[in-house]
Design a protein around this motif. Structure first.
Motif, PDB file in Angstrom:
ATOM      1  N   ALA A  15       0.837  -1.212   0.000  1.00  0.00           N
ATOM      2  CA  ALA A  15       0.000   0.000   0.000  1.00  0.00           C
ATOM      3  C   ALA A  15       0.867   1.256   0.000  1.00  0.00           C
ATOM      4  O   ALA A  15       2.051   1.209   0.308  1.00  0.00           O
ATOM      5  N   ASP A  16       0.252   2.380  -0.329  1.00  0.00           N
ATOM      6  CA  ASP A  16       0.904   3.687  -0.224  1.00  0.00           C
ATOM      7  C   ASP A  16       0.769   4.120   1.240  1.00  0.00           C
ATOM      8  O   ASP A  16      -0.325   4.469   1.688  1.00  0.00           O
ATOM      9  N   PHE A  17       1.878   4.067   1.980  1.00  0.00           N
ATOM     10  CA  PHE A  17       1.822   4.333   3.418  1.00  0.00           C
ATOM     11  C   PHE A  17       1.446   5.776   3.740  1.00  0.00           C
ATOM     12  O   PHE A  17       0.999   6.063   4.842  1.00  0.00           O
ATOM     13  N   MET A  50       7.045  -3.405   9.658  1.00  0.00           N
ATOM     14  CA  MET A  50       6.234  -2.550  10.539  1.00  0.00           C
ATOM     15  C   MET A  50       5.974  -3.177  11.906  1.00  0.00           C
ATOM     16  O   MET A  50       6.119  -4.382  12.084  1.00  0.00           O
ATOM     17  N   GLY A  51       5.575  -2.339  12.857  1.00  0.00           N
ATOM     18  CA  GLY A  51       5.310  -2.784  14.221  1.00  0.00           C
ATOM     19  C   GLY A  51       3.858  -2.612  14.619  1.00  0.00           C
ATOM     20  O   GLY A  51       3.000  -2.305  13.773  1.00  0.00           O
ATOM     21  N   PRO A  52       3.555  -2.764  15.912  1.00  0.00           N
ATOM     22  CA  PRO A  52       2.167  -2.721  16.378  1.00  0.00           C
ATOM     23  C   PRO A  52       1.443  -1.398  16.079  1.00  0.00           C
ATOM     24  O   PRO A  52       0.225  -1.406  15.896  1.00  0.00           O
ATOM     25  N   ALA A  53       2.184  -0.281  16.005  1.00  0.00           N
ATOM     26  CA  ALA A  53       1.521   1.007  15.746  1.00  0.00           C
ATOM     27  C   ALA A  53       0.791   0.981  14.402  1.00  0.00           C
ATOM     28  O   ALA A  53      -0.290   1.579  14.251  1.00  0.00           O
ATOM     29  N   ILE A  54       1.363   0.301  13.440  1.00  0.00           N
ATOM     30  CA  ILE A  54       0.724   0.235  12.110  1.00  0.00           C
ATOM     31  C   ILE A  54      -0.510  -0.678  12.162  1.00  0.00           C
ATOM     32  O   ILE A  54      -1.558  -0.353  11.595  1.00  0.00           O
ATOM     33  N   ALA A  55      -0.384  -1.803  12.877  1.00  0.00           N
ATOM     34  CA  ALA A  55      -1.555  -2.688  13.020  1.00  0.00           C
ATOM     35  C   ALA A  55      -2.706  -1.919  13.669  1.00  0.00           C
ATOM     36  O   ALA A  55      -3.868  -2.028  13.257  1.00  0.00           O
ATOM     37  N   ALA A  57      -3.167   1.344  13.621  1.00  0.00           N
ATOM     38  CA  ALA A  57      -3.675   2.355  12.681  1.00  0.00           C
ATOM     39  C   ALA A  57      -4.631   1.713  11.677  1.00  0.00           C
ATOM     40  O   ALA A  57      -5.681   2.275  11.340  1.00  0.00           O
ATOM     41  N   VAL A  58      -4.287   0.499  11.209  1.00  0.00           N
ATOM     42  CA  VAL A  58      -5.164  -0.206  10.255  1.00  0.00           C
ATOM     43  C   VAL A  58      -6.491  -0.532  10.931  1.00  0.00           C
ATOM     44  O   VAL A  58      -7.572  -0.297  10.374  1.00  0.00           O
ATOM     45  N   GLY A  86      -4.887  -4.667  18.411  1.00  0.00           N
ATOM     46  CA  GLY A  86      -6.159  -4.932  17.738  1.00  0.00           C
ATOM     47  C   GLY A  86      -6.124  -6.040  16.704  1.00  0.00           C
ATOM     48  O   GLY A  86      -7.099  -6.214  15.949  1.00  0.00           O
ATOM     49  N   SER A  87      -5.054  -6.832  16.669  1.00  0.00           N
ATOM     50  CA  SER A  87      -5.011  -7.951  15.708  1.00  0.00           C
ATOM     51  C   SER A  87      -6.096  -8.959  16.089  1.00  0.00           C
ATOM     52  O   SER A  87      -6.231  -9.310  17.263  1.00  0.00           O
ATOM     53  N   ASP A  88      -6.822  -9.427  15.100  1.00  0.00           N
ATOM     54  CA  ASP A  88      -7.841 -10.458  15.348  1.00  0.00           C
ATOM     55  C   ASP A  88      -7.231 -11.844  15.209  1.00  0.00           C
ATOM     56  O   ASP A  88      -7.622 -12.775  15.905  1.00  0.00           O
ATOM     57  N   THR A  89      -6.277 -11.976  14.286  1.00  0.00           N
ATOM     58  CA  THR A  89      -5.583 -13.248  14.052  1.00  0.00           C
ATOM     59  C   THR A  89      -4.087 -12.999  14.161  1.00  0.00           C
ATOM     60  O   THR A  89      -3.591 -11.987  13.651  1.00  0.00           O
TER      61      THR A  89
END
Ligand code: DX5
Ligand code: ZN
Length: 229
Positions: A15-17, A50-55, A57-58, A86-89
């Motif tokens: 993706a375009d970050f 990437m780390g948890p901050a990106i997860a 943000a998504v 917030g990861s579901d899986t």
């Protein structure tokens, strides 16, 4: 109308970050089922991502489930931060974890879906003991570390073998494929037995953007379905 049987998980690696929120919302509006977050540590794979901050943000940018693919050593150290993000899986490589049973049980205890991943060189039999503990098996269809690589047709035999094993044991475990999935390779992976397709370049790298990428991918697998539900 029923939802299409095969699910699509766009990988934000392509993706375009600078427009991450817009990108995932475009994928969501076009029928994506979940968003795939590729985490690389420069040790397990020769790349950093990437780390948890990106997860997080998504997760905040859209209403879709987030699946985090941990291409890291010591995955057990990272499951809690990614669960909190917030990861579901949470998807862990069988090659990177000495105590896979414990890690998978911890993922479940954190309220997430446990999943395991196999590199192209790793055989299906390595899952013998942990299969009842997982909701999903991710079969790498490239060697992990980079987006935009060529799909390895040799991995299809593994998807077929895994499909047979899951069905024989009467388990409800999804089979997901990751790497080089595009409108040419997607039908092959689905025919082999994949239930979920990860796609980075084919979605976010499509000339007309994520909506066009999703449309092309969906059209390529229209009428095909997973072998088991
Ligand atoms: C590869 C990653 C993939 C990657 C897929 O190490 O696990 O999820 O983003 O990218 P494409 O679809 O471009 O092969
Ligand atoms: Zn991935």
């Amino acid at each position: 109308m029923t939802a299409p049987a095969v699910k699509i998980a766009p990988s934000i690696l392509a993706a375009d970050f600078s427009r991450l929120g817009e990108e995932v919302r475009a994928a969501e509006a076009s029928g994506a089922d979940r968003i795939h977050v590729d985490v690389m540590d420069g040790h397990f794979v020769p790349n950093l991502s990437m780390g948890p901050a990106i997860a997080q943000a998504v997760k905040r940018s859209c209403g879709l489930p987030v699946e985090t693919h941990l291409m890291v050593t010591n995955a057990d150290r990272f499951i809690e931060p990614f669960a909190k993000a917030g990861s579901d899986t949470l998807i862990v490589h069988v090659e990177s974890d000495f105590h896979l049973d414990r890690t998978l049980r911890e993922i479940r205890a954190l309220g997430c879906r446990p999943a395991v991943c196999l590199n192209p060189a790793t055989p299906v039999w390595t899952l013998e003991e942990v299969l009842p503990l997982v909701d999903l098996v991710l079969v790498m269809t490239v060697n992990p570390g980079f987006g935009g690589q060529k799909y390895l047709e040799s991995t299809e035999a593994k998807v077929r073998a895994l499909r047979r094993l899951i069905d024989q044991r009467g388990l409800r475990v999804e089979i997901e494929v990751d790497g080089g999935i595009d409108p040419q390779t997607a039908p092959r992976a689905v025919t082999a037995g994949a239930d979920v397709l990860v796609a980075g370049t084919a979605v976010f790298g499509a000339p007309g953007g994520a909506a066009e990428g999703m449309r092309r991918l969906q059209a390529s697998i229209a009428g095909l379905g997973p072998c088991a539900g």
